[in-house]
Write an enzyme that holds these catalytic residues in place. Structure first.
Site, PDB file in Angstrom:
ATOM      1  CB  SER A  95      -0.955  -0.043   1.191  1.00 61.70           C
ATOM      2  OG  SER A  95      -2.005   0.875   1.048  1.00 61.70           O
ATOM      3  CG  ASP A 225      -6.880  -3.020  -3.166  1.00 65.19           C
ATOM      4  OD1 ASP A 225      -7.486  -2.175  -2.481  1.00 65.19           O
ATOM      5  OD2 ASP A 225      -5.671  -3.239  -3.060  1.00 65.19           O
ATOM      6  CG  HIS A 254      -5.644  -2.538   0.459  1.00 62.56           C
ATOM      7  ND1 HIS A 254      -4.957  -2.066  -0.641  1.00 62.56           N
ATOM      8  CD2 HIS A 254      -5.079  -1.921   1.533  1.00 62.56           C
ATOM      9  CE1 HIS A 254      -4.034  -1.196  -0.263  1.00 62.56           C
ATOM     10  NE2 HIS A 254      -4.083  -1.100   1.058  1.00 62.56           N
TER      11      HIS A 254
END
Length: 274
Positions: A95, A225, A254
């Site tokens: 991320s 995601d 995610h």
């Protein structure tokens, strides 16, 4: 506890376990190095040296008011790698941590790096602009900032219990332990760092950085995601990289390094050993 002090006086907490080829993990927003438990336990047991740090203002690192931008994040990562004299390292970023890894490689070079991995990562650019029409509207991120500033405890609970791990999907089985651990990590960090970090992860354009990277780079992303939408991230990053490989996971969320750790760890190991 292990700390390295940066040039601007911030104490960065890090973990350093095992021996062998180093794998360096950069965590997502608003978490800490604890988010890599499943990967660090796996790889230290497979003969690797595993290193992970808490980003400035996050986890056990100093809760400073300034420096919550990708250049400082990259410089802090460079301080950790220099302090530990890590060489032939594999850098793995999840991320926001994926953005950190990309900026680190572009800003500090690849002399210490063998390979890189971007997991559910924010590059090339999250926010919608004329040049990035597939991005998310800025008011989405403005809303995140409002919630961090006014009631982040509830916001963090809602993110973990919902879109981050896909626990809001029909038939999904939520894990209370995973939700509480996400909340714990988030609340351990500083609100100012998290507030400013939203701008860092959403508005930083990594296009030029990605073009500079030459080391083999694996881009891993789930097509479900809900935090960093797939179409405007992973495929675009893989195309910009000189030596990028895209691996897409059908239905993965995610937070797949946690909920799908067995699959992710096996694919990481295969990429590192290849």
């Amino acid at each position: 506890m292990n700390y390295v002090r940066t040039k601007d006086g911030v104490d960065i907490f890090y973990k350093d376990w095992g021996s062998g080829q180093p794998i360096v993990f950069s965590h997502g927003w608003p978490l800490s190095s604890d988010d890599w438990d499943a990967q660090m336990m796996f790889f230290v047991s497979h003969g690797f040296r595993v290193v992970a740090h808490d980003r400035r203002g996050h986890g056990r690192s100093t809760q400073v008011a300034q420096g919550h931008d990708m250049d400082h994040y990259a410089d802090d990562l460079a301080a950790v790698t220099a302090h530990l004299d890590l060489r032939n390292a594999v850098h793995v970023g999840h991320s926001t941590g994926g953005g950190e890894v990309v900026r680190y490689l572009a800003r500090h070079g690849e002399s210490r790096v063998a390979k890189a991995v971007l997991i559910s990562a924010v590059p090339p650019l999250m926010v919608k602009t004329e040049a990035n029409p597939g991005g998310l509207p800025k008011d989405v991120f403005d809303g995140f900032q409002t919630q961090v500033a006014t009631n982040r405890a509830q916001f963090y609970r809602d993110v973990a219990a919902g879109p981050f791990y896909g626990f809001n999907r029909p038939g999904a089985k939520a894990s209370e332990g995973i939700i509480q651990n996400w909340w714990r990590q988030g609340m351990q960090g500083g609100a100012k760092a998290h507030y400013d970090g939203i701008v860092a992860f959403s508005q930083t354009d990594f296009t030029a950085d990605l073009k500079k990277i030459a080391v083999p780079t694996l881009v891993m992303h789930g097509d479900d995601d809900q935090i960093v939408p797939y179409a405007d991230s992973a495929p675009l990053s893989a195309k910009l990289l000189k030596n990028g490989t895209l691996k897409t996971y059908k239905g993965f969320p995610h937070g797949m390094p946690t909920t799908e750790a067995a699959t992710i760890n096996a694919d990481l190991l295969a990429f590192i050993k290849a």
